[in-house]
Design a protein around this motif. Structure first.
Motif, PDB file in Angstrom:
ATOM      1  N   HIS A  20       0.824  -1.214   0.000  1.00  0.00           N
ATOM      2  CA  HIS A  20       0.000   0.000   0.000  1.00  0.00           C
ATOM      3  C   HIS A  20       0.859   1.265   0.000  1.00  0.00           C
ATOM      4  CE1 HIS A  20      -3.776  -2.153   0.434  1.00  0.00           C
ATOM      5  NE2 HIS A  20      -3.246  -2.870   1.404  1.00  0.00           N
ATOM      6  N   LYS A  21       2.020   1.195   0.653  1.00  0.00           N
ATOM      7  CA  LYS A  21       2.901   2.362   0.737  1.00  0.00           C
ATOM      8  C   LYS A  21       3.422   2.760  -0.640  1.00  0.00           C
ATOM      9  CE  LYS A  21       5.436   5.488   2.760  1.00  0.00           C
ATOM     10  NZ  LYS A  21       4.809   6.738   3.296  1.00  0.00           N
ATOM     11  N   ALA A  22       3.452   1.836  -1.562  1.00  0.00           N
ATOM     12  CA  ALA A  22       3.956   2.132  -2.908  1.00  0.00           C
ATOM     13  C   ALA A  22       3.130   3.193  -3.612  1.00  0.00           C
ATOM     14  CB  ALA A  22       3.975   0.853  -3.739  1.00  0.00           C
ATOM     15  N   THR A  23       1.865   3.353  -3.227  1.00  0.00           N
ATOM     16  CA  THR A  23       0.994   4.324  -3.894  1.00  0.00           C
ATOM     17  C   THR A  23       0.451   5.402  -2.958  1.00  0.00           C
ATOM     18  OG1 THR A  23      -0.898   2.823  -3.564  1.00  0.00           O
ATOM     19  CG2 THR A  23       0.285   2.686  -5.673  1.00  0.00           C
ATOM     20  N   ARG A  24       0.418   5.132  -1.658  1.00  0.00           N
ATOM     21  CA  ARG A  24      -0.125   6.117  -0.716  1.00  0.00           C
ATOM     22  C   ARG A  24       0.207   5.688   0.709  1.00  0.00           C
ATOM     23  NH1 ARG A  24      -4.035   3.030   1.287  1.00  0.00           N
ATOM     24  NH2 ARG A  24      -5.248   1.674  -0.107  1.00  0.00           N
ATOM     25  N   GLN A  25      -0.142   6.561   1.657  1.00  0.00           N
ATOM     26  CA  GLN A  25       0.055   6.231   3.064  1.00  0.00           C
ATOM     27  C   GLN A  25      -0.897   5.099   3.471  1.00  0.00           C
ATOM     28  OE1 GLN A  25       2.219   7.283   5.466  1.00  0.00           O
ATOM     29  NE2 GLN A  25       1.264   5.734   6.749  1.00  0.00           N
TER      30      GLN A  25
END
Length: 220
Positions: free
Chosen positions: A38-43
């Motif tokens: 998930h961190k790859a695209t957003r918090q």
């Protein structure tokens, strides 16, 4: 000043890329990969960590930061049993023991820097010297807000085999285990390699998943 609020426990802490190398429990590894996904695209958000896969995360602790306090808003039943104490509803200022103080510092760092942390420690609450590993993840309520939650995934490393395996795998010294090979005159002629740790693989430029060297003689 209250000594209970200032004491600190001896906790080993890792951040950044080293986390993936240090995690021992499969469930912690799954949680870490899920957070990174998930961190790859957003918090990452709190609800991102509640999926079907998260059923395997037995020991968990969820904290919410309010002002300068961290309040325990959820604790899994398994962690209540293994820890021997129900922390739900507790404020960080009320938990005046060394481990809690050190973990609070880690929670603050995770939220401030929006990065996970991995740690190993012996809980101050236990008289059985249980060795824990924990992965602490900063999580937001939604995409527009800053991280306010810290979700901790925990696993016991109480078995001596687990601890020795970690020491072997993570040792900065190259270790190779081998058994002697006898020649026709009952004398040691060579040694068959049984296993080698990550540092040995690195020095000998061997792939960890497939060791090419079969004997000590091949190293000479």
């Amino acid at each position: 000043m209250d000594a209970g609020s200032t004491s600190r426990a001896a906790i080993q802490i890792w951040t950044g890329k080293t986390i993936g190398e240090q995690i021992h429990s499969k469930s912690l590894g799954n949680a870490y990969r899920q957070w990174l996904f998930h961190k790859a695209t957003r918090q990452p958000r709190l609800r991102d960590m509640f999926s079907k896969a998260s059923n395997s995360f037995d020991d968990t602790l969820l904290n919410l930061k309010v002002g300068n306090e961290h309040i325990v808003v959820a604790q899994s039943d398994s962690y209540v049993r293994n820890l021997g104490r129900d922390l739900r509803g507790s404020l960080s200022s009320e938990l005046k023991f060394a481990t809690a103080n050190s973990l609070r510092d880690i929670f603050d760092d995770c939220l401030a820097n929006k990065r996970p942390a991995y740690a190993r420690y012996i809980s101050s609450l236990s008289e059985q010297n249980i060795y824990w590993e924990t992965l602490i993840l900063p999580l937001a309520a939604d995409e527009r807000s800053e991280p306010a939650f810290t979700m901790s995934y925990l696993a016991m490393l109480s078995e001596k085999v687990d601890i020795l395996q970690i020491l072997y795998d993570r040792s900065p010294i190259a270790i190779i285990a081998a058994v002697p090979i006898m020649d026709g005159q009952n004398k040691t002629d060579d040694a068959r390699i049984l296993t080698m740790n990550s540092k040995a693989h690195q020095i000998l430029k061997q792939e960890a998943a497939r060791s090419q060297l079969q004997s000590v003689g091949e190293m000479i």
